[in-house]
Design a protein around this motif. Sequence first.
Motif, mmCIF file in Angstrom:
data_model
loop_
_atom_site.group_PDB
_atom_site.id
_atom_site.type_symbol
_atom_site.label_atom_id
_atom_site.label_comp_id
_atom_site.label_asym_id
_atom_site.label_seq_id
_atom_site.Cartn_x
_atom_site.Cartn_y
_atom_site.Cartn_z
ATOM 1 N N GLY A 180 -51.382 -6.393 -9.647
ATOM 2 C CA GLY A 180 -52.219 -7.598 -9.630
ATOM 3 C C GLY A 180 -53.668 -7.507 -9.720
ATOM 4 O O GLY A 180 -54.599 -8.449 -9.439
ATOM 5 N N ALA A 181 -54.214 -6.223 -10.117
ATOM 6 C CA ALA A 181 -55.662 -6.090 -10.374
ATOM 7 C C ALA A 181 -55.984 -5.531 -11.284
ATOM 8 O O ALA A 181 -57.095 -4.885 -11.409
ATOM 9 C CB ALA A 181 -56.332 -5.647 -8.967
ATOM 10 N N ARG A 183 -56.959 -2.178 -13.574
ATOM 11 C CA ARG A 183 -57.359 -0.794 -12.937
ATOM 12 C C ARG A 183 -57.802 -0.585 -11.657
ATOM 13 O O ARG A 183 -58.326 -1.693 -11.133
ATOM 14 C CB ARG A 183 -58.217 -0.004 -13.744
ATOM 15 N N GLY A 347 -67.154 1.114 -11.981
ATOM 16 C CA GLY A 347 -66.883 -0.307 -12.392
ATOM 17 C C GLY A 347 -65.101 -0.524 -12.467
ATOM 18 O O GLY A 347 -64.595 -1.681 -12.364
ATOM 19 N N ASN A 350 -61.692 -1.865 -7.046
ATOM 20 C CA ASN A 350 -61.578 -3.408 -6.861
ATOM 21 C C ASN A 350 -62.223 -3.746 -5.525
ATOM 22 O O ASN A 350 -62.554 -3.093 -4.696
ATOM 23 C CB ASN A 350 -60.171 -3.537 -6.747
ATOM 24 N N HIS A 351 -62.218 -4.888 -5.236
ATOM 25 C CA HIS A 351 -62.726 -5.672 -4.087
ATOM 26 C C HIS A 351 -61.681 -5.886 -2.914
ATOM 27 O O HIS A 351 -60.699 -6.053 -3.271
ATOM 28 C CB HIS A 351 -63.564 -6.869 -4.371
ATOM 29 N N TYR A 388 -67.622 -6.450 -2.761
ATOM 30 C CA TYR A 388 -68.421 -6.933 -3.916
ATOM 31 C C TYR A 388 -69.643 -7.764 -3.163
ATOM 32 O O TYR A 388 -70.327 -8.360 -3.988
ATOM 33 C CB TYR A 388 -67.636 -7.778 -5.008
ATOM 34 N N TYR A 400 -64.979 -13.778 -11.006
ATOM 35 C CA TYR A 400 -64.266 -12.488 -10.985
ATOM 36 C C TYR A 400 -62.888 -12.642 -11.330
ATOM 37 O O TYR A 400 -62.219 -11.742 -11.538
ATOM 38 C CB TYR A 400 -64.206 -11.832 -9.680
ATOM 39 N N PHE A 402 -60.110 -13.504 -9.384
ATOM 40 C CA PHE A 402 -58.934 -13.474 -8.512
ATOM 41 C C PHE A 402 -59.149 -13.900 -7.140
ATOM 42 O O PHE A 402 -60.499 -14.277 -6.923
ATOM 43 C CB PHE A 402 -58.888 -11.805 -8.341
HETATM 44 C C1 LIG Z 1 -65.259 -4.561 -11.299
HETATM 45 S S1 LIG Z 1 -63.810 -4.805 -11.999
HETATM 46 C C2 LIG Z 1 -62.674 -3.944 -11.136
HETATM 47 C C3 LIG Z 1 -61.560 -3.052 -12.126
HETATM 48 C C4 LIG Z 1 -60.833 -3.996 -12.915
HETATM 49 N N1 LIG Z 1 -59.522 -3.956 -11.995
HETATM 50 C C5 LIG Z 1 -60.536 -3.689 -14.228
HETATM 51 O O1 LIG Z 1 -59.089 -3.310 -14.604
HETATM 52 O O2 LIG Z 1 -61.330 -3.280 -14.909
HETATM 53 C C6 LIG Z 1 -63.788 -6.496 -11.279
HETATM 54 C C7 LIG Z 1 -62.483 -6.927 -11.621
HETATM 55 O O3 LIG Z 1 -61.197 -6.644 -11.150
HETATM 56 C C8 LIG Z 1 -60.273 -7.388 -10.542
HETATM 57 N N2 LIG Z 1 -60.325 -7.403 -9.079
HETATM 58 C C9 LIG Z 1 -61.243 -6.782 -8.338
HETATM 59 N N3 LIG Z 1 -60.672 -6.751 -7.022
HETATM 60 C C10 LIG Z 1 -59.509 -7.523 -7.035
HETATM 61 C C11 LIG Z 1 -58.517 -7.740 -5.906
HETATM 62 N N4 LIG Z 1 -58.726 -7.521 -4.883
HETATM 63 N N5 LIG Z 1 -57.583 -8.244 -6.427
HETATM 64 C C12 LIG Z 1 -57.331 -8.774 -7.864
HETATM 65 N N6 LIG Z 1 -57.912 -8.470 -8.714
HETATM 66 C C13 LIG Z 1 -59.190 -7.884 -8.308
HETATM 67 C C14 LIG Z 1 -60.754 -8.718 -11.177
HETATM 68 O O4 LIG Z 1 -60.369 -8.827 -12.412
HETATM 69 C C15 LIG Z 1 -62.114 -8.384 -11.267
HETATM 70 O O5 LIG Z 1 -63.008 -9.357 -12.107
#
Ligand SMILES: C[S@@+](CC[C@H](N)C(=O)[O-])C[C@H]1O[C@@H](n2cnc3c(N)ncnc32)[C@H](O)[C@@H]1O
Length: 511
Positions: A180-181, A183, A347, A350-351, A388, A400, A402
């Motif tokens: 669901g997120a 990486r 980067g 995740n949050h 975040y 973001y 999500f």
């Molecule tokens: C800084 S990046 C984190 C890394 C990202 N997951 C990736 O694969 O590149 C921020 C993005 O991660 C995802 N993300 C961050 N926190 C999340 C969470 N708690 N649940 C779902 N998606 C999340 C969102 O797509 C967000 O725009």
Amino acid sequence: MEADKELTGLSNAETKSSILFLPELFEDDPFFQKKKKLLEDLSLDGQEIMSLKSSSSPSQWKDILDIMLKRARIINLNEIELYFAGADVYNFVSPRNELEALHSVIGLVESSMSSDKHEVESLLGLMHKAAFDLIHQLGEKVGEETRVVRESSCEKENSLMQWGKSNGVNTKLEITYVEGAGRGAIATENLKVGDIAMEIPLSLLICDKDVIESDMFPILKKIDGIESETMLLLWSMKEKHNLHSKYKLYFESLPEAFNTGLSFGVSAIMGLDGTILLEEIVQAKEHLRTQYEQLFPAICESHPDIFPAELYTWEQFLWACELWYSNSMKIMFDDGKLRTCLVPIAGFLNHSTCPHILHYGKTDPVTKSVKFPLSRPCNAGDQCFLSYGNFSSSHLLTFYGFMPKQENPYDVIPLDFDIATDEDCVDGEPCEWGTHMVRGTWFSKNNGIFNYGLPPPLLDHLRRARGSTSKAKTRVMFYSKSFLFFIFISLQFPVIWHVNQLSFSRTYHSC
Ligand SMILES: C[S@@+](CC[C@H](N)C(=O)[O-])C[C@H]1O[C@@H](n2cnc3c(N)ncnc32)[C@H](O)[C@@H]1O
């Protein structure tokens, strides 16, 4: 010392006690008066120290710890938490507030441990451990669980990690796909509070220095009023295609599409009809479109060699906006300047509304790096989360892409009143609230009727409004951007507040 004796009633003969400083409310706190009042209600105002006796029973030192924690919670309230603070404000308010409060208590206990004569060392040790146990329990109670998706290949992420490590990155996290997120970063060992989960050298940060060193800077700096973030955005649009870029592996690791609210398709947008979220997305997109049109095609036509038109399409501009909105961090440098940066490898964090890493974003002048220390423990195999910021779910969805899994304490609807607000003050003090608000419940997974009651400052405001009108029912109009709704306040409280719940999450997942 005199004050201490008065407080504890100790004679000189009974000196086996230690002074514990209580968390302090500073006068420059923007909500000083309101917090002071809450502390007074807790009968703690004016008291800055407590005495811990070597003969204290477990219930006595636990009481002291409890008082310190209650006080620390009040002092660490932010505007939204304070606005909604009801009678239970002295207890758990939000994961963020709880972590901040526990850390300030731990800091005070530690300073007593290091400065004291050690008569009460073992009691201080017990208090210290109890505060750490509370941090651990908080994570167990509200922390998020992650399912790792091992099937997806992490080739690009591993190459980036190798590049990072060979350039000085230190990390106790590995990058993998999570459910669901995209990486996420997983702890490779058990991490304790204070451990540095990741350390990124400043030389790897993408920031204004990269634009300044580029051939586009002499052109960009002549554009009236252009901000450094816009320059960076334009630089990254081109750099992503540069085969010789120092950041090649970083750009290759980025998603092709970010799927934030800014690039929602027509069906998703239609599903949001009548919601504040639609308004937020439309406004943000209009703002970006205007910015784009101010620059393009003019800049490509005047400098086609530096700004090739095929790299500066609207779609590519939007991609870069989403990159910077969703992946950048504000970093405070040694020169006192706050810079917006892309931070390779960090980067991938995740949050969460209950993050492991709460405080980051300041460069370490000695190691010349940015560190990500843990505010709560993270076990090996668990996803390590960052904060975040204290954002509403609609903001997270728009910028973001999500929504947080847990209840989000920052889901609020700001209200604009069409009634005068100059009477909106407490005990003759001018009102310090930037805006009135109600809790937004439309993102909540709780499908029952919400009965939060009205937040005390809003109730206060409405009572004053009622006082200034006739005895008849008072109609107050609340509107927030295009989200317009009326409430008829019969003069009986509490009011059951049920904000229109729309199935945003379903719309989002189906698009
Ligand atoms: C800084 S990046 C984190 C890394 C990202 N997951 C990736 O694969 O590149 C921020 C993005 O991660 C995802 N993300 C961050 N926190 C999340 C969470 N708690 N649940 C779902 N998606 C999340 C969102 O797509 C967000 O725009």
